[in-house]
Design an enzyme around this catalytic site. Structure first.
Site, PDB file in Angstrom:
ATOM      1  N   CYS A   1       3.450 -42.545  -2.524  1.00 12.12           N
ATOM      2  CA  CYS A   1       4.016 -41.854  -3.559  1.00 12.12           C
ATOM      3  C   CYS A   1       3.068 -41.809  -4.591  1.00 12.12           C
ATOM      4  O   CYS A   1       2.522 -43.060  -4.963  1.00 12.12           O
ATOM      5  CB  CYS A   1       5.264 -42.533  -3.836  1.00 12.12           C
ATOM      6  SG  CYS A   1       6.095 -41.759  -5.177  1.00 12.12           S
TER       7      CYS A   1
ATOM      8  N   CYS B   1      16.260 -33.192  -6.599  1.00 11.02           N
ATOM      9  CA  CYS B   1      17.432 -33.657  -6.383  1.00 11.02           C
ATOM     10  C   CYS B   1      18.575 -33.951  -7.165  1.00 11.02           C
ATOM     11  O   CYS B   1      19.773 -33.608  -7.206  1.00 11.02           O
ATOM     12  CB  CYS B   1      17.308 -35.057  -5.400  1.00 11.02           C
ATOM     13  SG  CYS B   1      18.686 -35.746  -4.384  1.00 11.02           S
TER      14      CYS B   1
ATOM     15  N   ASN C   1       0.858  -1.128   0.036  1.00  9.80           N
ATOM     16  CA  ASN C   1      -0.072  -0.018   0.067  1.00  9.80           C
ATOM     17  C   ASN C   1       0.886   1.184   0.039  1.00  9.80           C
ATOM     18  O   ASN C   1       2.022   1.049   0.512  1.00  9.80           O
ATOM     19  CB  ASN C   1      -0.845   0.089   1.334  1.00  9.80           C
ATOM     20  CG  ASN C   1      -0.289   0.536   2.437  1.00  9.80           C
ATOM     21  OD1 ASN C   1      -0.196   1.896   2.723  1.00  9.80           O
ATOM     22  ND2 ASN C   1       0.412  -0.331   3.217  1.00  9.80           N
TER      23      ASN C   1
ATOM     24  N   CYS D   1      22.846 -39.001  -0.018  1.00 16.07           N
ATOM     25  CA  CYS D   1      21.607 -38.048   0.739  1.00 16.07           C
ATOM     26  C   CYS D   1      22.177 -37.026   2.004  1.00 16.07           C
ATOM     27  O   CYS D   1      22.722 -37.873   2.685  1.00 16.07           O
ATOM     28  CB  CYS D   1      20.379 -38.955   1.380  1.00 16.07           C
ATOM     29  SG  CYS D   1      19.119 -37.798   2.139  1.00 16.07           S
TER      30      CYS D   1
ATOM     31  N   CYS E   1       6.349   3.462   8.937  1.00 17.82           N
ATOM     32  CA  CYS E   1       5.684   3.538   7.543  1.00 17.82           C
ATOM     33  C   CYS E   1       6.788   4.242   6.550  1.00 17.82           C
ATOM     34  O   CYS E   1       7.488   4.935   6.728  1.00 17.82           O
ATOM     35  CB  CYS E   1       4.656   4.870   7.742  1.00 17.82           C
ATOM     36  SG  CYS E   1       3.764   4.724   6.544  1.00 17.82           S
TER      37      CYS E   1
ATOM     38  N   CYS F   1      10.546 -34.933  -6.604  1.00 15.15           N
ATOM     39  CA  CYS F   1      11.732 -35.126  -5.624  1.00 15.15           C
ATOM     40  C   CYS F   1      12.920 -35.514  -6.637  1.00 15.15           C
ATOM     41  O   CYS F   1      14.191 -35.028  -6.193  1.00 15.15           O
ATOM     42  CB  CYS F   1      11.316 -36.162  -4.655  1.00 15.15           C
ATOM     43  SG  CYS F   1      11.099 -37.665  -5.436  1.00 15.15           S
TER      44      CYS F   1
END
Lengths: 442, 446
Positions: free
Chosen positions: B346, B356, B77, B379, B139, B352
């Site tokens: 799944c 990855c 705004n 991983c 502000c 995924c």
């Protein structure tokens, strides 16, 4: 409902113009922009997406849906048309429930696939409404290719060849192009003259000449075509419908479903199109459903699809079967027609119940019928000199027939399902093969 | 039903949900509707000094950022402080407070950075019976060009000075509203505290341009072909606000300073999260501007139910997560997890895998039939697969029990926590090994 509604016999005007207009409007309303955005947002942009694999034309579906999300339905349309120049019609008539939408992971997850067909329509409609045709021709090669049949296979082949710079002549037996899109598909799947508008749009590529009322075997021979052109593509579909093999099949009211559908599609004012009060459709495929549902929508009181095997063996998709059921069509299974009764005009169809091995059980049923539609499959109208396989033109590779320089695709060629989208893929792939051959790359 | 009554720096309210100083609190009419709907309190939209009020633009004041289905995620705004005369606002504040004595009535103020200006307005506000004041140092648009709002909030010395004046000239509790448009939120918060502030409230809106109109090449909202940066708020800013609140809550210099949490509070859960990070109450604006005042019913019922489920009183929630906000260097490096994919859940979308394979550690395999499996030896437990998976709880992170060998590093997971401060690669660590990095990779497991 009009006064004619309860009258027996084959009569026009069973329903008034308002009912007919409502009945034959779009089966699925087109998405507006917000609906399309919301629907597009459901796409997960899967890796190596199963929907692409399921599409006979290999449209990059996640990409085009993402382009809709990103506010460019015209870019989405180009992604579609790159693979399938008849993507607009396929969006309307593809049995998506057995193709892309069945493969959609959200179908597995929640039984509600991304509405790929409707999104495809939103995209292709956007570009066609804008009058944009995004393809131009390569420099002219001076090569000429003849195409027989201006249906989905022929048109897809023609467009791709024209794009590569070849000159294409398309011969069609009917007075209008489009093939089954124009003559063979239920009206509510492609209302408002879409089939012709799509052909007009496709022809904007240039380099394609249409010759109407020219049928192979009647007005043309394959030899002439081969002589006058550098290559020939056959995509004329199937012709004759087999008879039921019953006596009295010449009774008034016994018709081929494809003829009924073709007449319906060419009738401007459906209040003038006669239809029976009681109707029996013999068969179990898409044509049977299209004829049955449209009969009902024209005001037939009772419509029965009579199919010889169990319902799960019907070639019509489950979605189409449900569509018939929700329109009040009765599906009667394990029955074969054994007799037609009537004096001059058909009055009743007698059906016998059969076992799984088609042995009659001895039980019969007689259904009131003033009209009977045969929808038991169409046959290839043989072409001299071409090897045939399973009643269709034998092909190898991308539609090469046994005759050098002649390719075939669509319903008339062996291999693949008899679907619009399959015909498009075969036409497109044959065009690439023809192009490779003509330019020495093959 | 849990007791939601709140005492925030001596200001009592029947629940911790206040409407922030903003358009919803600009007039008596709106505030009465808010109190009827059940809001615990309001911070009346910022009052300026006596004299001709400010003016607002007469074109669009707001711009929006949407998520799916036009769900409003962010709002910006360019509206200024109240554009109604001071005396009108004061009269209305007095009337509303008189009619709703149990609700919190806090008045936001922004006057020039001069002692006389503050000294002049404070008695007028006090006279309305208001419960407290909030100093608008946040502000970021318009008023800041005139040396007020965030122009003050960006200079800690000014914050301290003005806060001190206010504490000097009024008996009312003073809440200092902070701008996030700074580099370190702890500095203005500490300045407010030094100045004697009873509390801080944060965050105010963030400098933003929501969109650029690509036809006329102007920022949105666009006024006659031009645009100015506005203040961004709504769900999109919540993570930024949560972090800033937590910084103030855990910094030794400001720890214990009451905080009124602001920034994208939309549901009870958002409110509970702010409170767990140290906010004594929350202020809401964008959610009310999007859905109307009725949302307070969900906020109250939701927070109450949560507290009941946890058998917790509201004060027990406040700050409960603060001890768990720490520096990265103190995170346990022996906490080793691996992604686990629930094959039954799944749906085979492959997100995924794409995430990855393309952007992370190539730790998910994909078979011809679209079975996706984690490769433990690759991983690093980054959590990206969990974050991009469209199915909740399909991919989870599971801890390797102490004593097991992490196939990625070949090291045995230790039961005893160990962090960067003691790590051999850390030059500041007592265990520092100059060529530690090499040894870390090559040293085989015990």
């Amino acid at each position: 409902m009009t006064e004619a509604f309860r009258q027996t016999g084959i009569r026009a005007g069973r329903l008034g113009p308002d009912d007919l207009a409502r009945n034959f409007s779009d089966l699925h309303a087109a998405y507006d922009r917000h609906e399309a955005t919301v629907a597009a947002d459901r796409c997960y942009f899967c890796h190596d997406a199963p929907c692409i694999t399921a599409c006979p034309t290999d449209i990059d579906i996640p990409l085009f849906i993402r382009q809709i999300q990103a506010g460019q339905p015209e870019a989405a349309a180009q992604t579609i048309f790159d693979q399938n120049i008849l993507g607009g019609m396929c969006a309307r008539v593809c049995p998506t429930e057995t193709l892309c939408e069945q493969a959609c992971v959200r179908e597995a997850a929640e039984g509600k696939p991304v509405e790929i067909g409707r999104l495809q329509r939103y995209a292709t409609d956007s570009m066609m409404a804008a009058g944009e045709h995004p393809y131009t021709r390569a420099p002219a090669t001076g090569r000429k290719v003849a195409i027989v049949g201006a249906g989905p296979a022929g048109l897809a082949c023609a467009h791709r060849l024209a794009m590569h710079g070849h000159d294409v002549v398309v011969f069609d037996a009917r007075p209008k192009p489009g093939g089954l899109n124009e003559y063979g598909i239920a009206a509510y799947k492609t209302p408002n003259g879409f089939a012709q508008a799509e052909v007009d749009w496709l022809l904007k590529i240039g380099g394609i000449t249409l010759q109407h009322d020219r049928a192979l075997g009647r007005d043309l021979t394959l030899e002439e075509l081969r002589h006058d052109h550098d290559a020939v593509f056959l995509g004329m579909g199937l012709g004759g419908v087999g008879a039921l093999g019953l006596e009295a099949e010449d009774l008034t009211g016994c018709e081929n479903a494809v003829d009924f559908i073709a007449t319906l599609r060419q009738t401007e004012d459906l209040t003038t199109l006669p239809v029976g009060r009681h109707i029996v459709v013999i068969g179990g495929g898409m044509t049977a459903v299209d004829a049955a549902v449209q009969s009902k929508l024209l005001g037939a009181q009772s419509v029965t699809i009579a199919y010889r095997r169990a319902q799960d063996r019907m070639p019509a998709s489950r979605y189409e079967q449900d569509l018939a059921a929700t329109h009040g069509v009765q599906i009667l299974t394990h029955v074969v027609p054994v007799a037609l009764h009537g004096e001059g005009a058909l009055r009743e169809v007698e059906l016998a119940y059969v076992d799984a091995d088609m042995t009659q059980t001895g039980e019969t049923i007689r259904l009131a019928a003033d009209q009977l539609f045969r929808a038991i499959g169409q046959k290839l109208e043989t072409v001299e000199g071409l090897a045939i396989e399973g009643g269709k033109i034998a092909v190898t590779g991308a539609g090469r027939t046994s005759v050098e320089g002649v390719w075939a695709g669509g319903d008339c060629a062996a291999g693949g399902e008899d679907l619009t989208v399959t015909a498009v893929a075969q036409g497109r792939d044959a065009a690439e093969d023809i192009h490779a051959m003509l330019t020495g790359a093959g | 039903m849990a007791d939601l009554t709140t005492d925030f720096v001596g200001i009592k309210s029947p629940n911790p949900f206040w409407l922030a100083s903003a358009p919803p609190t600009d007039k008596e009419y709106n505030v009465r509707r808010a109190f009827e709907a059940g809001w615990g309190g309001v911070v009346w939209k910022t009052l300026g000094a006596e004299g001709p009020p400010v003016v607002n633009v007469n074109g669009p004041r707001y711009g929006a950022v949407y998520g799916a289905d036009r769900r409003l995620l962010g709002l910006n705004n360019i509206e200024l402080i109240t554009d109604r005369p001071l005396e009108v606002n004061l009269r209305e504040i007095k009337q509303v407070k008189r009619d709703y004595p149990d609700r919190a009535m806090v008045v936001s103020i922004m006057v020039p950075c001069e002692e006389e200006a503050w000294k002049a307005i404070l008695p007028h506000v006090e006279e309305t019976g208001a419960d407290g004041i909030e100093l608008n140092f946040g502000c970021p648009h318009g008023m800041s060009e005139r040396g007020m709002g965030s122009a003050v909030g960006q200079v800690p010395e000014y914050i301290e000075m003005v806060t001190r004046w206010c504490k000097m000239y009024t008996r009312m509790p003073v809440i200092v509203k902070l701008t996030p448009n700074i580099t370190d939120i702890r500095k203005p918060a500490a300045a407010a505290k030094r100045g004697g502030a009873d509390a801080v409230s944060l965050i105010n809106t963030i400098n933003s341009i929501t969109h650029v109109d690509l036809d006329i090449f102007a920022p949105e909202p666009t006024i006659d072909g031009k645009g100015s940066h506005g203040g961004y708020c709504g769900p999109a800013v919540k993570p930024i606000a949560l972090s800033m609140v937590s910084e103030i809550a855990r910094d030794p210099e400001t720890h214990g300073l009451p905080i009124s949490g602001i920034g994208g509070v939309t549901t009870w859960r958002d409110a509970a999260e702010f409170m767990a990070l140290g906010a004594g109450n929350v202020q809401v604006c964008t959610a009310a501007m999007t859905y109307g005042f009725g949302i307070v019913k969900e906020l109250k019922a939701g927070l109450s139910r949560y507290l009941d489920e946890k058998a917790m009183a509201l004060p027990d929630l406040v700050g409960r997560a603060v001890p768990n906000v720490t520096d990265w260097q103190h995170l346990n490096l022996e906490y080793v997890t691996k992604a686990r994919i629930d094959q039954d859940a799944c749906i085979k979308c492959g997100r995924c895998y794409a995430a990855c394979e393309d952007t992370s550690h190539q730790a998910i395999s994909m078979s011809a039939d679209r079975t996706f499996e984690v490769i433990d030896a690759e991983c690093v437990a980054c959590n990206l697969c969990v974050d991009v998976c469209p199915v909740e709880d399909c991919i989870t992170m599971e801890r390797l029990a102490p004593g097991t060998v992490d196939p990625r590093t070949g090291k045995t997971v230790q039961a005893e926590p160990a962090d960067w401060t003691t790590h051999p690669n850390n030059p500041s660590s007592p265990n520092y090994v100059p060529d530690g990095q090499t040894r870390m990779v090559e040293e085989p497991a015990e």
